[in-house]
Design a protein around this motif. Structure first.
Motif, PDB file in Angstrom:
ATOM      1  N   GLU A 104       8.979  28.818  96.724  1.00  0.00           N
ATOM      2  CA  GLU A 104      10.250  28.221  95.990  1.00  0.00           C
ATOM      3  C   GLU A 104      11.403  29.333  95.588  1.00  0.00           C
ATOM      4  O   GLU A 104      12.455  29.047  95.554  1.00  0.00           O
ATOM      5  N   SER A 126      14.819  21.290  98.964  1.00  0.00           N
ATOM      6  CA  SER A 126      14.420  21.942  97.823  1.00  0.00           C
ATOM      7  C   SER A 126      15.648  21.494  96.615  1.00  0.00           C
ATOM      8  O   SER A 126      16.847  21.576  96.833  1.00  0.00           O
ATOM      9  N   GLU A 127      15.184  20.996  95.445  1.00  0.00           N
ATOM     10  CA  GLU A 127      15.944  20.559  94.328  1.00  0.00           C
ATOM     11  C   GLU A 127      16.937  21.746  94.078  1.00  0.00           C
ATOM     12  O   GLU A 127      18.153  21.801  93.533  1.00  0.00           O
ATOM     13  N   ASP A 335       9.917  17.991  98.403  1.00  0.00           N
ATOM     14  CA  ASP A 335      10.357  19.136  97.442  1.00  0.00           C
ATOM     15  C   ASP A 335       9.484  20.216  97.197  1.00  0.00           C
ATOM     16  O   ASP A 335       8.112  19.783  96.838  1.00  0.00           O
ATOM     17  N   LYS A 337       9.184  21.841  94.697  1.00  0.00           N
ATOM     18  CA  LYS A 337       8.640  21.699  93.353  1.00  0.00           C
ATOM     19  C   LYS A 337       7.485  20.938  93.180  1.00  0.00           C
ATOM     20  O   LYS A 337       6.679  21.276  92.289  1.00  0.00           O
TER      21      LYS A 337
END
Length: 369
Positions: A104, A126-127, A335, A337
């Motif tokens: 990440e 990815s946010e 994602d 996350k």
């Protein structure tokens, strides 16, 4: 301001952080977080070192019984490095969680190819990356400065390519290389006219293999300081996971840890790489390219994290319909996350939802090329 005033403000800011963390599912949590960080900035007028302020906040939070939901973002990174047994190639939850965090973190570094106006993404995996790309002007997190605050002995090396970015973290005998891909390669995943793979010898997705080979040549010259470490780990999410799986055995690395990785070859190729591959039940990407083209799952055993009904690929007309639901920039199920969150629970680790927000806010700089 006196030391007593500083301590009083520390308590107030720690309470703000706790309020933000415990209301992360609320529509008001961003407002809570904004007030928290305003408090951090006020503390920095007294003690300029952000690392010291965050550690002071962690100490006060623990003293007030908030340790279950509150931890310094920098302390989280220190724990990531300290918990796993990096000398062993055995699979372990703490290592999976740590490497998902490093995967990440690789999204927080924007490369020279991510300048304004570049069109590298047809979906965003990815946010965190989405928010950096949509800042005006675009911003990137200074990973070198961030890890210097974690441990001055840590060295950060970065290799930027058109479709891939390699972020290496080196300390002592340990090196972690996180591979980050762009999403322009999504067309590779759904090309139904692609040549079918054979079954008699290892065969790879031609696009993935080409990127891995080209990247390997540059890695050997530009990231040599990482490759000579005895405990060398490759990790990555999405396309980066596929490349990490291909590279790890070729570069003398330990077993790769990959998250949401697409299929990268036939069964013989997977047997040669055999990464520790983690998938979420409702993530479509690990099921692409289609098995009818000869592709096998990214590992002989996929480790499922989280819950939910298995995704049905036939329910979507195209990958983009799934990745960009209702015009949103990315599918939440893919994602990184979400992977990190579930792996933290499996490892019984502290994973404050605000940690990466803190890091972005504290170490972000305007993107320079």
């Amino acid at each position: 301001m006196t030391d007593e005033d500083y301590q009083t403000l520390l308590v107030a800011v720690a309470d703000r952080r706790h309020l933000a963390e415990t209301n992360v599912q609320s529509s008001l949590w961003q407002n809570y977080y904004r007030k928290y960080f305003e408090g951090v900035e006020a503390l920095q007028t007294i003690k300029p070192s952000l690392a010291e302020v965050l550690d002071d906040l962690a100490r006060v939070s623990e003293a007030r019984g908030l340790s279950t939901t509150t931890a310094s973002a920098l302390r989280v990174l220190r724990e990531l490095l300290g918990r796993p047994n990096w000398n062993s190639d055995a699979q372990e939850p703490a290592k999976a969680y740590a490497l998902s965090c490093f995967a990440e973190l690789s999204y927080l570094h924007l490369s020279r190819y991510d300048v304004e106006g570049s069109d590298r993404y047809d979906f965003i995996p990815s946010e965190s990356l989405f928010e950096l790309l949509n800042a005006s002007p675009r911003i990137s997190v200074d990973l070198e400065q961030l890890f210097a605050a974690v441990d001055p002995e840590i060295r950060i090396l970065v290799l930027e390519r058109q479709l891939l970015t390699f972020v290496a973290m080196c300390r002592g005998d340990l090196a972690i290389i996180a591979v980050r891909g762009t999403a322009k390669a999504s067309e590779w995943l759904t090309n139904l006219n692609a040549e079918r793979l054979g079954t008699t010898e290892p065969q790879y997705h031609p696009g993935f293999l080409m990127e891995a080979w080209d990247g390997m040549l540059e890695l050997r010259t530009k990231l040599r300081a990482a490759l000579v470490r005895p405990n060398l780990y490759f990790t990555g999410h999405s396309l980066g996971g596929a490349i990490a799986a291909i590279l790890a055995p070729r570069m003398g690395g330990r077993t790769a840890y990959v998250f949401g990785s697409p299929r990268f070859g036939n069964a013989q190729a997977v047997e040669r790489a055999e990464p520790y591959a983690y998938v979420r039940p409702n993530d479509l990407v690990p099921h692409l390219p289609w098995d009818r083209l000869g592709y096998a799952d990214a590992a002989s055993r996929l480790h499922v994290v989280g819950s939910g009904a298995p995704v049905q690929a036939s329910a979507f007309k195209s990958l983009k319909d799934w990745l960009v639901p209702g015009g949103r920039p990315f599918a939440v199920q893919h994602d990184i996350k979400g992977y990190r969150h579930h792996l933290a629970m499996a490892a019984d680790a502290r994973s404050p939802e605000l940690a990466f927000l803190e890091l972005r806010q504290a170490y972000a700089r305007p993107l320079k090329v």
